[in-house]
Design an enzyme around this catalytic site. Structure first.
Site, PDB file in Angstrom:
ATOM      1  N   HIS B 248      40.177  43.294  49.294  1.00  0.00           N
ATOM      2  CA  HIS B 248      39.887  41.974  48.723  1.00  0.00           C
ATOM      3  C   HIS B 248      38.571  41.929  48.112  1.00  0.00           C
ATOM      4  CE1 HIS B 248      39.241  37.651  49.821  1.00  0.00           C
ATOM      5  NE2 HIS B 248      38.005  38.072  49.599  1.00  0.00           N
ATOM      6  N   GLU B 249      37.507  42.656  48.746  1.00  0.00           N
ATOM      7  CA  GLU B 249      36.238  42.687  47.936  1.00  0.00           C
ATOM      8  C   GLU B 249      36.053  43.554  46.611  1.00  0.00           C
ATOM      9  OE1 GLU B 249      34.179  40.647  49.238  1.00  0.00           O
ATOM     10  OE2 GLU B 249      34.951  40.280  51.339  1.00  0.00           O
ATOM     11  N   HIS B 252      36.704  40.961  44.002  1.00  0.00           N
ATOM     12  CA  HIS B 252      35.461  40.357  43.446  1.00  0.00           C
ATOM     13  C   HIS B 252      34.812  41.306  42.593  1.00  0.00           C
ATOM     14  CE1 HIS B 252      35.817  36.896  45.821  1.00  0.00           C
ATOM     15  NE2 HIS B 252      35.695  37.496  47.142  1.00  0.00           N
ATOM     16  N   GLU B 278      37.576  34.058  44.172  1.00  0.00           N
ATOM     17  CA  GLU B 278      38.515  34.366  44.880  1.00  0.00           C
ATOM     18  C   GLU B 278      39.951  34.424  44.576  1.00  0.00           C
ATOM     19  OE1 GLU B 278      37.780  34.870  48.051  1.00  0.00           O
ATOM     20  OE2 GLU B 278      35.765  34.065  48.000  1.00  0.00           O
TER      21      GLU B 278
END
EC number: 3.4.17.19
Lengths: 480, 480
Positions: B248-249, B252, B278
């Site tokens: 997930h990160e 980003h 997001e």
């Protein structure tokens, strides 16, 4: 300014301990920008009148001392134009960062190119500061780290040292040649060394709720008094370097962690000077860390983290800690040969700032002086020669004398402690290190910058800097 | 400002990843001071005339877009007095820091005391922003993260979701109840998980020369585009949380690492919005990370770092990655139940900002809505209930909708990719992840803030936000 400098300190620590390569250009620009902002604040046009008005007020001792420190900083800052401050910050960041890869690559040419820019800007700074305060070029730079100290005084003290040090080194070496010293045999895993470092720091009273231990290419003590960031470096073939380096930095750290907390943010809450700072790191590393009583305290920690070894028996461990051997690396040097490294750097950097030599002259001068002072051949070995330190690349001209001044102050502190506490050595051996810490806290740490250096030294030890204590310490420890 | 914000970002990352407890008070003061300095710069009196004059100039598209972004920021900043900005920064630092120990201690009363102060200041901020831009109180805060988005639009999109989501969750659960899924059995040492995380990040194209992976209580992506600082957290009983969190990160991070580098320092070099941000993390974690083709790529990395296990066979691993199970923790939620967590927070935070409820009402509302939306009993469990996130303590009111808007955008991107590349799924399974990265880079990452969100979305996918793609994605992945 105190608060903004906090961010600058943490960013500086991060740059050395964490930052990946591609982050450097943006970091250098960010830190230069902040240097510029802080410089603008220090030179705000309204300050001159405010400082003059404060001078006329009725002030208590602390306020009077704060004003003295503010005026010192105001004067030094106003001597420098903002463009120079920013250019210096940028040149330093670039030079320091590149040094990290240039040093292992023996890339003197690459380093010299960056260093020339730093030297150019440092000479300009020296010229402006000297024009303002009337000091010589080199003294004007040294004054940034050791206010009030002059090269005339350094020459006097170092001149004395140059007389008896080479003879002492020979005597000690001859004496130690008759001893058999067991060497601990590695490899020593990094994780074990790190755990040992943490335990040694705890033994020395470091507050881990107000600081950390990390790694960087060149060990240092950074951060802020409320959050002190130590770094060390590990070699798997030897744990002694990281252990003694950590003890050294812990001395700096305890000074910072014990500055007068209620005054933080005021100028007098700062550490007194870099010489005084080094007197703390060397009180820890040399006076205490090489003390036979301290070796007794290290033994169980070594057994716990490194293992059992006849090399760790107290007598042998003390011999390891006090082994005198001329070597290439200043930060790994024993306390007897260390001053020779400092004299060498002092002579080169002073000539460099005063324009008598250029950056390109450094390697040959280094080689000559290393041979002369320590009998060591450094030709072609930049990594362990003139590229071993990053001080010059970091613009710290005038800093090196502080190390040996610090060693002298440290010897003076311990002589004073022994007058106050004749049983000091037994106390250390019994683990009562608070005897040392309480004295340092009362006389040095908690005093911050309330007094100028000679006054602080006199209050702590009854007299101003007296290098005889350093000589007496070395003779007593190494020849008695 | 771009350069000074760099220092603020690094200090913020350090606060979460490194800082010891006693450092926080000084750090909070330092960061609040910097917020104040930046606010002063943003609201400098000379800017209004300069912006107005720039408006009259002949500008190219990028300059025009920069001016649009500058005016947006100028307007938002001028609506807030400096005292409020500094008070907010301080309250947030304190609340966030205390939360780290209050959460494990289930200390709702302690957290609520700090949170009340943050809410008070956020309401004041909402009042001032709304007075300036004419939005409702909540919309004025949401506009900080998702410019142009309104709660009317969120209500429309989330209202639709509330209709079909509970039924879908039930259908998927019924279907999955018939499957046998093997669970990997721990413990999974932290060092192995960390090494796995690094390899997964490399697989996903993270540039380790321009960033790092560390640990913090709440995972986040911080730092600066030139030096992106990811954090994760490790549980020894499960590696899936840290692995999917890291994926997930990394989404980003790649957005940040691939913003238009030549424009860094200009407003249009910033990421477009938090919803768009997001959409990148969820493109990585959900669209790609739960894709059966991606499970094939994970298998060798799991074998290398965690070991061999029948649980890692592609079909079982895909089941693990797409397991739908209502749970307490938002960041650990699967993509089907995740929107329910967001709807809950949206409803509570909107009422809180609009003054319909108070901080003390949060726990009871949380319990009611968790039961209603996910059938889960959270009574008395603050740690896994309303204290699990630090968003509110960090003053991020109006942020939560971005997660589900991001999930919807991500589904829309992959639908658009599949139109452009009908063989996308085979490409992913064959390890050709550049098919995905190149599309995201061309359409999102490299665009920065050149366009407002609806225009960016239209250019990338041919239409503005259309939640039908999210529903189609879930039905196709979970019910087909």
């Amino acid at each position: 300014m105190h608060r903004l400098a906090h961010l600058q300190s943490i960013a500086g620590w991060d740059q050395a301990a964490n930052m990946p390569a591609k982050g450097n250009e943006a970091r250098a620009l960010a830190m230069a920008e902040m240097d510029g902002v802080l410089h603008q604040m220090r030179t705000d046009a309204s300050l001159q009148a405010l400082l003059a008005a404060a001078e006329q007020e009725s002030l208590d001792d602390d306020a009077r001392a704060n004003l003295r420190e503010m005026k010192r900083e105001w004067r030094a800052s106003n001597a420098l134009p903002q463009a120079l401050v920013e250019a210096k910050s940028l040149a330093i960041s670039r030079c320091e960062h590149a040094w990290r890869t240039q040093r292992p690559a023996q890339d003197w040419a690459g380093y010299a190119a960056n260093l020339r820019e730093v030297v150019k800007l440092q000479r300009e700074e020296a010229r402006l500061l000297a024009a303002d305060n009337g000091l010589s070029l080199y003294d004007a730079l040294m004054d940034r780290y050791e206010p009030g100290m002059t090269s005339a005084e350094v020459d006097r003290v170092f001149g004395d040292l140059r007389q008896w040090l080479p003879g002492l080194i020979q005597q000690v070496q001859a004496r130690q040649a008759q001893q058999t010293t067991l060497q601990p045999v590695g490899p020593f895993p990094k994780a074990a060394q790190r755990a040992l470092g943490h335990d040694v720091m705890s033994l020395l009273g470091f507050d881990f709720e107000a600081g950390r231990l990390d790694e960087s290419a060149h060990p240092f003590c950074g951060g802020v008094p409320e959050d002190v960031r130590l770094t060390t470096r590990y070699r798997e073939d030897s744990f002694m370097q990281s252990m003694t380096g950590t003890i050294h930095e812990t001395g700096h750290a305890r000074y910072e962690q014990n500055l007068p907390r209620e005054l933080l943010g005021q100028p007098i809450a700062h550490s007194r000077s870099m010489g005084l700072h080094e007197s703390q790191s060397l009180s820890f590393e040399m006076q205490l860390g090489c003390h036979p009583g301290f070796a007794k305290l290290l033994l169980p920690l070594l057994n716990k983290h490194i293992g059992e070894s006849p090399a760790f028996e107290v007598e042998n461990l003390t011999r390891l800690l006090t082994r005198v051997a001329p070597g290439y690396i200043r930060v790994d040097a024993d306390e007897v040969t260390y001053p020779a490294h400092v004299i060498l750097r002092y002579e080169i950097e002073r000539a460099l700032i005063e324009g008598e030599i250029e950056v390109d002259d450094i390697p040959a001068l280094w080689d000559t002086k290393m041979m002369e002072l320590l009998g060591i051949d450094t030709r072609g070995n930049f990594k362990d020669g003139c590229m071993q330190d990053v001080h010059w690349g970091a613009g710290l001209f005038g800093y090196f004398p502080c190390y040996t001044l610090g060693a002298m102050y440290a010897a003076q502190w311990f002589a004073s402690m022994r007058r106050d506490m004749p049983d000091l050595d037994q106390r250390i051996a019994s683990g009562d290190l608070n005897a040392v810490f309480d004295w340092l806290k009362a006389n040095i740490w908690s005093q911050g910058s309330r007094f100028e250096t000679p006054e602080l030294v006199r209050r702590a030890s009854g007299e101003t800097l007296n290098p005889a204590y350093f000589r007496a310490h070395l003779e007593s420890r190494y020849l008695a």
